[in-house]
Design a protein around this motif. Structure first.
Motif, PDB file in Angstrom:
ATOM      1  N   ALA A 271      46.848  35.758  41.806  1.00  0.00           N
ATOM      2  CA  ALA A 271      47.259  36.642  40.719  1.00  0.00           C
ATOM      3  C   ALA A 271      46.209  36.672  39.613  1.00  0.00           C
ATOM      4  O   ALA A 271      45.917  37.736  39.045  1.00  0.00           O
ATOM      5  CB  ALA A 271      48.611  36.192  40.166  1.00  0.00           C
ATOM      6  N   GLU A 272      45.639  35.518  39.302  1.00  0.00           N
ATOM      7  CA  GLU A 272      44.599  35.451  38.278  1.00  0.00           C
ATOM      8  C   GLU A 272      43.351  36.211  38.703  1.00  0.00           C
ATOM      9  O   GLU A 272      42.729  36.919  37.902  1.00  0.00           O
ATOM     10  CB  GLU A 272      44.258  33.992  37.993  1.00  0.00           C
ATOM     11  CG  GLU A 272      43.173  33.768  36.955  1.00  0.00           C
ATOM     12  CD  GLU A 272      43.592  34.161  35.547  1.00  0.00           C
ATOM     13  OE1 GLU A 272      42.737  34.058  34.644  1.00  0.00           O
ATOM     14  OE2 GLU A 272      44.742  34.571  35.340  1.00  0.00           O
ATOM     15  N   LEU A 273      42.988  36.115  39.965  1.00  0.00           N
ATOM     16  CA  LEU A 273      41.820  36.840  40.469  1.00  0.00           C
ATOM     17  C   LEU A 273      42.038  38.347  40.420  1.00  0.00           C
ATOM     18  O   LEU A 273      41.115  39.109  40.080  1.00  0.00           O
ATOM     19  CB  LEU A 273      41.498  36.392  41.896  1.00  0.00           C
ATOM     20  CG  LEU A 273      40.982  34.963  42.046  1.00  0.00           C
ATOM     21  CD1 LEU A 273      40.876  34.597  43.523  1.00  0.00           C
ATOM     22  CD2 LEU A 273      39.635  34.789  41.359  1.00  0.00           C
ATOM     23  N   ARG A 274      43.229  38.788  40.731  1.00  0.00           N
ATOM     24  CA  ARG A 274      43.524  40.229  40.660  1.00  0.00           C
ATOM     25  C   ARG A 274      43.449  40.721  39.216  1.00  0.00           C
ATOM     26  O   ARG A 274      42.942  41.812  38.938  1.00  0.00           O
ATOM     27  CB  ARG A 274      44.886  40.524  41.278  1.00  0.00           C
ATOM     28  CG  ARG A 274      44.939  40.303  42.787  1.00  0.00           C
ATOM     29  CD  ARG A 274      46.253  40.785  43.391  1.00  0.00           C
ATOM     30  NE  ARG A 274      46.294  40.512  44.826  1.00  0.00           N
ATOM     31  CZ  ARG A 274      46.916  39.458  45.378  1.00  0.00           C
ATOM     32  NH1 ARG A 274      47.579  38.603  44.603  1.00  0.00           N
ATOM     33  NH2 ARG A 274      46.888  39.271  46.679  1.00  0.00           N
ATOM     34  N   ARG A 275      43.970  39.909  38.294  1.00  0.00           N
ATOM     35  CA  ARG A 275      43.896  40.280  36.875  1.00  0.00           C
ATOM     36  C   ARG A 275      42.442  40.370  36.430  1.00  0.00           C
ATOM     37  O   ARG A 275      42.044  41.325  35.731  1.00  0.00           O
ATOM     38  CB  ARG A 275      44.640  39.256  36.018  1.00  0.00           C
ATOM     39  CG  ARG A 275      44.618  39.592  34.521  1.00  0.00           C
ATOM     40  CD  ARG A 275      45.118  38.446  33.666  1.00  0.00           C
ATOM     41  NE  ARG A 275      44.200  37.316  33.676  1.00  0.00           N
ATOM     42  CZ  ARG A 275      43.076  37.267  32.945  1.00  0.00           C
ATOM     43  NH1 ARG A 275      42.708  38.284  32.193  1.00  0.00           N
ATOM     44  NH2 ARG A 275      42.317  36.191  32.997  1.00  0.00           N
ATOM     45  N   LEU A 276      41.640  39.387  36.808  1.00  0.00           N
ATOM     46  CA  LEU A 276      40.233  39.386  36.421  1.00  0.00           C
ATOM     47  C   LEU A 276      39.491  40.578  37.014  1.00  0.00           C
ATOM     48  O   LEU A 276      38.648  41.194  36.351  1.00  0.00           O
ATOM     49  CB  LEU A 276      39.578  38.077  36.860  1.00  0.00           C
ATOM     50  CG  LEU A 276      39.930  36.842  36.019  1.00  0.00           C
ATOM     51  CD1 LEU A 276      39.530  35.569  36.755  1.00  0.00           C
ATOM     52  CD2 LEU A 276      39.248  36.901  34.655  1.00  0.00           C
ATOM     53  N   ALA A 277      39.814  40.920  38.255  1.00  0.00           N
ATOM     54  CA  ALA A 277      39.170  42.083  38.884  1.00  0.00           C
ATOM     55  C   ALA A 277      39.449  43.353  38.094  1.00  0.00           C
ATOM     56  O   ALA A 277      38.547  44.163  37.839  1.00  0.00           O
ATOM     57  CB  ALA A 277      39.653  42.241  40.321  1.00  0.00           C
ATOM     58  N   ALA A 278      40.695  43.524  37.671  1.00  0.00           N
ATOM     59  CA  ALA A 278      41.056  44.710  36.892  1.00  0.00           C
ATOM     60  C   ALA A 278      40.388  44.691  35.519  1.00  0.00           C
ATOM     61  O   ALA A 278      39.870  45.713  35.045  1.00  0.00           O
ATOM     62  CB  ALA A 278      42.575  44.793  36.740  1.00  0.00           C
ATOM     63  N   ASP A 279      40.389  43.522  34.868  1.00  0.00           N
ATOM     64  CA  ASP A 279      39.816  43.422  33.522  1.00  0.00           C
ATOM     65  C   ASP A 279      38.299  43.627  33.544  1.00  0.00           C
ATOM     66  O   ASP A 279      37.728  44.230  32.622  1.00  0.00           O
ATOM     67  CB  ASP A 279      40.147  42.061  32.910  1.00  0.00           C
ATOM     68  CG  ASP A 279      41.616  41.931  32.524  1.00  0.00           C
ATOM     69  OD1 ASP A 279      42.332  42.946  32.561  1.00  0.00           O
ATOM     70  OD2 ASP A 279      42.045  40.802  32.199  1.00  0.00           O
ATOM     71  N   ILE A 280      37.639  43.111  34.579  1.00  0.00           N
ATOM     72  CA  ILE A 280      36.190  43.296  34.704  1.00  0.00           C
ATOM     73  C   ILE A 280      35.856  44.778  34.849  1.00  0.00           C
ATOM     74  O   ILE A 280      34.912  45.282  34.223  1.00  0.00           O
ATOM     75  CB  ILE A 280      35.651  42.480  35.898  1.00  0.00           C
ATOM     76  CG1 ILE A 280      35.535  41.000  35.506  1.00  0.00           C
ATOM     77  CG2 ILE A 280      34.305  43.016  36.389  1.00  0.00           C
ATOM     78  CD1 ILE A 280      35.205  40.068  36.649  1.00  0.00           C
TER      79      ILE A 280
END
Length: 209
Positions: free
Chosen positions: A101-110
């Motif tokens: 979930a954290e990786l998906r959030r980071l992908a979107a934020d990046i």
């Protein structure tokens, strides 16, 4: 986080963002005053940054930020390619639901930071992603070896960002993070290889090779 860790993070950021530019001389005393920290944590942080090849200790003259040496940087990318592939492959086979979930959030934020052409936020998110991937990979030796290589890469981007494409970089970052989040080891490794090929191409174009 210890005071030495805080000092390390803050000085590394000053170097990466070119607040302390390549070749700049400085002293422990000046950094201690700027960061409002004692000389002992500053000295410990600088010892680590010397080991990372971001700082030079010059006898009787103080400290100096290292220059960007292009042949050395290209060698760094070769080394990083191996370590990044190892990290994302291990992370994909060990990823937990919370980390996914954290990786998906980071992908979107990046990708959002790239859309806004916000380099500072992009680089902060990139560093966070590196830490999350290292945690998932559970290989402290690989994490220690990769940390300095990623800092050098971020500094290179700041130096030559006029020649870069933040959106293209974000697409590569997101693809890696999402592949790891899905637990797809093969795809994560392939995306890592593609990203490293992109970084080498960007490097050669930026310096006119």
């Amino acid at each position: 986080m210890t005071l030495a860790d805080q000092a390390y993070d803050r000085i590394e950021r000053m170097i990466v963002t070119l607040e302390l530019p390549p070749g700049a001389p400085f002293s422990e005393a000046s950094l201690a005053a700027t960061l409002d920290l004692g000389r002992t944590p500053i000295r410990e942080a600088l010892q680590r940054l010397v080991a990372d090849r971001l700082v030079l200790a010059i006898p009787k003259r103080g400290m100096q930020v290292t220059d960007i040496d292009v042949p050395e940087y290209l060698a760094l990318l070769e080394t990083r390619a191996v370590l990044d592939r190892l990290t994302v492959g291990r992370a994909a086979t060990r990823v937990t639901p919370d980390i996914a979930a954290e990786l998906r959030r980071l992908a979107a934020d990046i990708q959002m930071a790239a859309t806004k052409d916000d380099t500072d936020t992009f680089m902060q998110l990139d560093r966070q992603a590196d830490l999350v991937l290292a945690e998932a990979a559970a290989n402290p030796f690989g994490a220690d070896a990769s940390r300095a290589l990623h800092a050098h890469a971020r500094r290179f981007w700041y130096q030559y960002r006029h020649a870069g494409d933040l959106t293209a970089s974000a697409v590569h970052h997101a693809a890696i993070l999402l592949a790891v989040a899905e637990g797809d080891k093969r795809e994560a490794e392939s995306e890592s290889d593609r990203f490293m090929a992109y970084l080498e191409h960007f490097t050669r174009e930026a310096i006119g090779l």
